[in-house]
Design an enzyme around this catalytic site. Structure first.
Site, mmCIF file in Angstrom:
data_model
loop_
_atom_site.group_PDB
_atom_site.id
_atom_site.type_symbol
_atom_site.label_atom_id
_atom_site.label_comp_id
_atom_site.label_asym_id
_atom_site.label_seq_id
_atom_site.Cartn_x
_atom_site.Cartn_y
_atom_site.Cartn_z
ATOM 1 N N HIS A 211 0.740 -1.160 -0.044
ATOM 2 C CA HIS A 211 0.041 -0.271 -0.078
ATOM 3 C C HIS A 211 0.929 1.106 -0.003
ATOM 4 C CE1 HIS A 211 -4.210 -1.831 1.262
ATOM 5 N NE2 HIS A 211 -3.700 -2.121 0.058
ATOM 6 N N ARG A 318 -10.266 2.989 -1.002
ATOM 7 C CA ARG A 318 -9.935 1.980 0.042
ATOM 8 C C ARG A 318 -10.108 2.859 1.561
ATOM 9 N NH1 ARG A 318 -5.303 1.048 -3.824
ATOM 10 N NH2 ARG A 318 -4.920 -1.088 -3.885
ATOM 11 N N ARG A 354 -14.664 0.347 -0.741
ATOM 12 C CA ARG A 354 -14.563 -0.932 -0.014
ATOM 13 C C ARG A 354 -14.700 -0.694 1.344
ATOM 14 N NH1 ARG A 354 -8.794 -3.613 -1.251
ATOM 15 N NH2 ARG A 354 -7.916 -2.153 0.208
ATOM 16 N N GLU A 451 -10.134 -11.929 -4.515
ATOM 17 C CA GLU A 451 -8.598 -11.936 -4.376
ATOM 18 C C GLU A 451 -7.986 -13.009 -3.492
ATOM 19 O OE1 GLU A 451 -8.092 -8.024 -2.300
ATOM 20 O OE2 GLU A 451 -9.631 -8.469 -0.878
ATOM 21 N N ASN A 474 -3.558 -7.965 -6.765
ATOM 22 C CA ASN A 474 -2.371 -7.721 -5.748
ATOM 23 C C ASN A 474 -2.491 -8.933 -4.862
ATOM 24 O OD1 ASN A 474 -2.073 -5.295 -6.969
ATOM 25 N ND2 ASN A 474 -2.875 -4.116 -5.228
ATOM 26 N N ASP A 475 -3.608 -9.060 -4.123
ATOM 27 C CA ASP A 475 -3.584 -10.265 -3.104
ATOM 28 C C ASP A 475 -3.844 -11.593 -3.961
ATOM 29 O OD1 ASP A 475 -3.199 -9.391 -0.516
ATOM 30 O OD2 ASP A 475 -5.285 -8.048 -0.741
ATOM 31 N N ARG A 485 3.095 -10.317 -0.710
ATOM 32 C CA ARG A 485 3.684 -9.045 -1.622
ATOM 33 C C ARG A 485 4.376 -7.980 -1.123
ATOM 34 N NH1 ARG A 485 -2.490 -6.614 -1.245
ATOM 35 N NH2 ARG A 485 -1.597 -4.448 -1.449
ATOM 36 N N CYS A 522 -8.947 -4.142 -10.326
ATOM 37 C CA CYS A 522 -8.577 -2.890 -9.600
ATOM 38 C C CYS A 522 -7.131 -3.172 -8.956
ATOM 39 C CB CYS A 522 -9.616 -2.438 -8.711
ATOM 40 S SG CYS A 522 -10.071 -3.486 -7.285
HETATM 41 C C1 PEP Z 1 -5.643 -6.033 -4.278
HETATM 42 O O1 PEP Z 1 -5.495 -6.931 -3.543
HETATM 43 O O2 PEP Z 1 -5.528 -6.155 -5.676
HETATM 44 C C2 PEP Z 1 -6.206 -4.757 -4.009
HETATM 45 C C3 PEP Z 1 -6.767 -4.002 -5.161
HETATM 46 O O3 PEP Z 1 -6.646 -4.508 -2.826
HETATM 47 P P1 PEP Z 1 -5.410 -3.959 -1.874
HETATM 48 O O4 PEP Z 1 -4.024 -3.912 -2.946
HETATM 49 O O5 PEP Z 1 -5.901 -2.684 -1.094
HETATM 50 O O6 PEP Z 1 -5.066 -5.290 -0.881
HETATM 51 MG MG MG Z 2 -6.480 -6.805 -1.587
#
Ligand code: PEP
Ligand code: MG
Length: 607
Positions: A211, A318, A354, A451, A474-475, A485, A522
């Protein structure tokens, strides 16, 4: 007594590198593009983060005064707590509180902290942290268990003092041209530090999808991570070059390098301005497939920027950034205000908010306890469903903000339809609760983040329960490939184009299509000019991304044909390894689309 602490100032001053001041290049991972030159501002601590501020001679007296006031305020707080003890808790509690008062009255400790402020000319937070850490290390090395345990009291007192100091912010922030250097940086610290316009970031830990670096890219702050032991090699005030294109930092740069990088840094600044040119109209591929670009933003200012480069609404807000801002759960009213403000700006295009994607680690006070694997722990929807009071407050705020506004709610970390069903039930109860109290509310759409691998396998069932899906790549990559990550040591295993990821994305997009609901991608993948064509070929039509990625992605989308993206997807679907996929994609890009890439966005060698 041994004194071993990686942050110990003497250790750093004795570093051979530091003594010689030789130009040194260190390599890590580039996580936010750009070049900057600045002076190191060292950020200290994990749970709460503090930075070292060099004071001017005329600020020292004021800082000593701040420290003295903090000590007396801390003492007053402790005495107040002591006076509130009940008969049954009196003995234990008062003896602990007495010990805390004794520490605060300890003349040698206060003198050491005051000396640190006076002689090293640093801010009180820094002095408190550095001095108490040395004491704590000393206590921890004592063999007698009874005495050793005293470090806990010292930690408590140190935390209290730092909290009191935090309540009254010094009227100076980071020095000019600061490059923040830290083990890792919490998003909330970066938000706080952004007030003093830092130039760049260097950390030991973190990854492209952390983040903090998502934020850094949003702020146009060059960043390099994965530089082990960087804190032992530099000090606050040292000059450093940060090359966020090549994942390189240069300590103690020579005049020649400084001259060269100054030109690059200047060029980077002008690119920033250029990237905010207004762009309008529908975005279509060469063969007419419409692609909707939405923005991942959490602040009204950033949405205005995003709108200027053609974003249609917010694909990911977020909400935990509010938690960072308020350093705790924001009240219902604070949330209503924030959601209404952003929703009114976004208007017809809607904002997908979210619900808090927090982990136990984020929480303070009574909820906080250490988890072995926070990414697999009580986070996202799981935390919301365990702290239902807070979840209800957030849903009530979202319902009220939806009155007259287009808001959609997204549930993070869904792994089972039952979580959605339960969330819907609570949402309905809160709606009725508001109706009974004659408070206006709207009818927000409800979506699920996909995710977690379990959500991929059950995407079809989930799609039947919600109004839309939101693919968090991402997750998704983190969990499917079992790769942290945020850990640069395993960055080579974080392969966005792994065949398993390609198949997972296809499964989710097909589930959305079969159930006639939209899907937004996203994660950071959506904002990469290298990956966006693959997503489009897999069927994605809505991509939500960081403001600073929008123009780059728009350029690529309008220069390729949907047919071509399908062709490339057909080829990579036959690949068995991430290497094979990447090679195929790279070759295709070079052969067909190289004219669309400027030199700073060449396809990466590794995902
Ligand atoms: C993700 O996990 O891809 C996502 C968009 O949420 P975050 O990066 O906040 O975990
Ligand atoms: Mg996520």
């Amino acid at each position: 007594m041994t004194k071993m602490n990686v942050y110990d100032e003497t250790t750093r001053q004795d570093s051979p590198l530091k003594r010689k001041n030789v130009e040194t290049e260190l390599f890590g991972q580039a996580v936010s593009r750009g070049v900057a030159i600045g002076k190191v501002a060292w950020l200290y601590g994990q749970k709460r983060q503090y930075y070292c501020i060099d004071l001017m001679e005329n600020q020292i007296e004021g800082e000593l005064q701040r420290f003295r006031i903090a000590v007396s305020l801390a003492k007053r707080q402790i005495k107040k707590i002591a006076s509130q003890t009940t008969e049954s808790t009196r003995t234990n509690k008062t003896s602990i509180l007495d010990a805390h008062l004794l520490i605060l009255d300890d003349k040698s400790l206060s003198k050491k902290i005051a000396d640190k402020i006076r002689l090293r000319k640093v801010n009180a937070e820094w002095a408190v942290k550095v001095v108490t850490e040395t004491y704590i290390a000393d206590y921890k090395s004592i063999t007698s268990t009874h005495l050793r345990e005293r470090y806990i009291d010292l930690e408590d007192v140190s935390d209290r003092l730092l909290k009191v100091l935090g309540g009254e912010k010094p009227d100076f922030l980071l020095h000019k041209n600061a490059v923040i250097v830290a083990k890792d940086i919490k998003p909330s610290s970066l938000i706080e530090l952004s007030e003093s316009s830092p130039k760049a970031i260097i950390t030991e830990r973190g990854g492209w999808t952390s983040h903090t670096f998502i934020l850094a890219r949003e702020m146009n702050l060059p960043a390099v991570t994965g530089i082990d032991g960087v804190l032992q090699q530099i000090e606050t005030g040292d000059e450093v070059i940060v090359d966020g294109y090549n994942g390189k930092i240069i300590l103690y740069p020579t005049e020649m390098n400084l001259r060269e990088y100054k030109i690059a840094a200047k060029k980077f600044k002008s690119v920033k301005v250029e990237s905010l040119k207004t762009t309008g109209g529908k975005l279509k591929t060469l063969d007419g497939r419409e692609i909707i670009i939405r923005a991942n933003v959490d602040s009204p200012q950033n949405f205005l920027k995003a709108e200027r480069v053609g974003a249609r609404g917010i694909g990911l807000y977020r909400s935990e950034f509010l938690f960072n801002q308020y350093k705790d759960f924001p009240s219902e009213k604070e949330q209503i205000n924030a959601y209404q403000k952003i929703a009114r700006l976004v208007a017809e295009e809607a904002v997908q908010i979210r619900t808090f994607d927090l982990s136990v680690e984020h929480l303070t006070g009574e909820h906080s306890e250490k988890e072995q694997n926070p990414a697999l722990g009580l986070r996202g929807i799981r935390l919301s469903l365990s702290l239902t009071e807070q979840f209800r407050i957030q849903l009530r705020a979202l319902l009220q903000a939806s009155a007259g506004n287009k808001i959609a709610i997204v549930l993070p970390m869904i792994s089972d339809v039952s979580e959605i069903i339960l969330a819907k039930k609570i949402l309905q109860e809160e709606k009725e609760n508001l109706q009974e109290r004659k408070i206006k509310s709207g009818n927000p759409l409800l979506g699920a983040m996909i995710e977690v691998p379990a959500a991929v396998f059950t995407a079809d069932d989930i799609a039947r329960e919600v109004d839309f899906l939101s693919l968090g790549t991402n997750d998704l990559v983190q969990y499917i490939l079992a790769v942290d990550r945020d850990n640069p040591a395993v960055a080579d295993w974080f392969r966005t184009l792994h065949p398993a990821i390609i198949r997972a994305i296809k499964t989710v997009l097909t589930a959305a299509e079969n159930n006639d609901i939209p899907a937004t991608v996203c994660g950071e993948m959506a904002g990469s000019p290298f990956y966006a064509p693959i997503l489009i070929g897999l069927g994605a039509t809505v991509l939500s991304m960081n403001v600073n990625s929008i123009l780059r992605v728009r350029k690529i989308v309008s220069g390729i044909a949907f047919e071509e993206t399908q062709e490339i997807v057909k080829t990579i679907e036959k690949c068995k390894t991430a290497d094979e996929v990447e090679d195929m994609v790279r070759n295709y890009f070079v052969e067909k689309w190289s004219h669309l890439f400027s030199s700073d966005i060449l396809p990466p060698r590794k995902s």
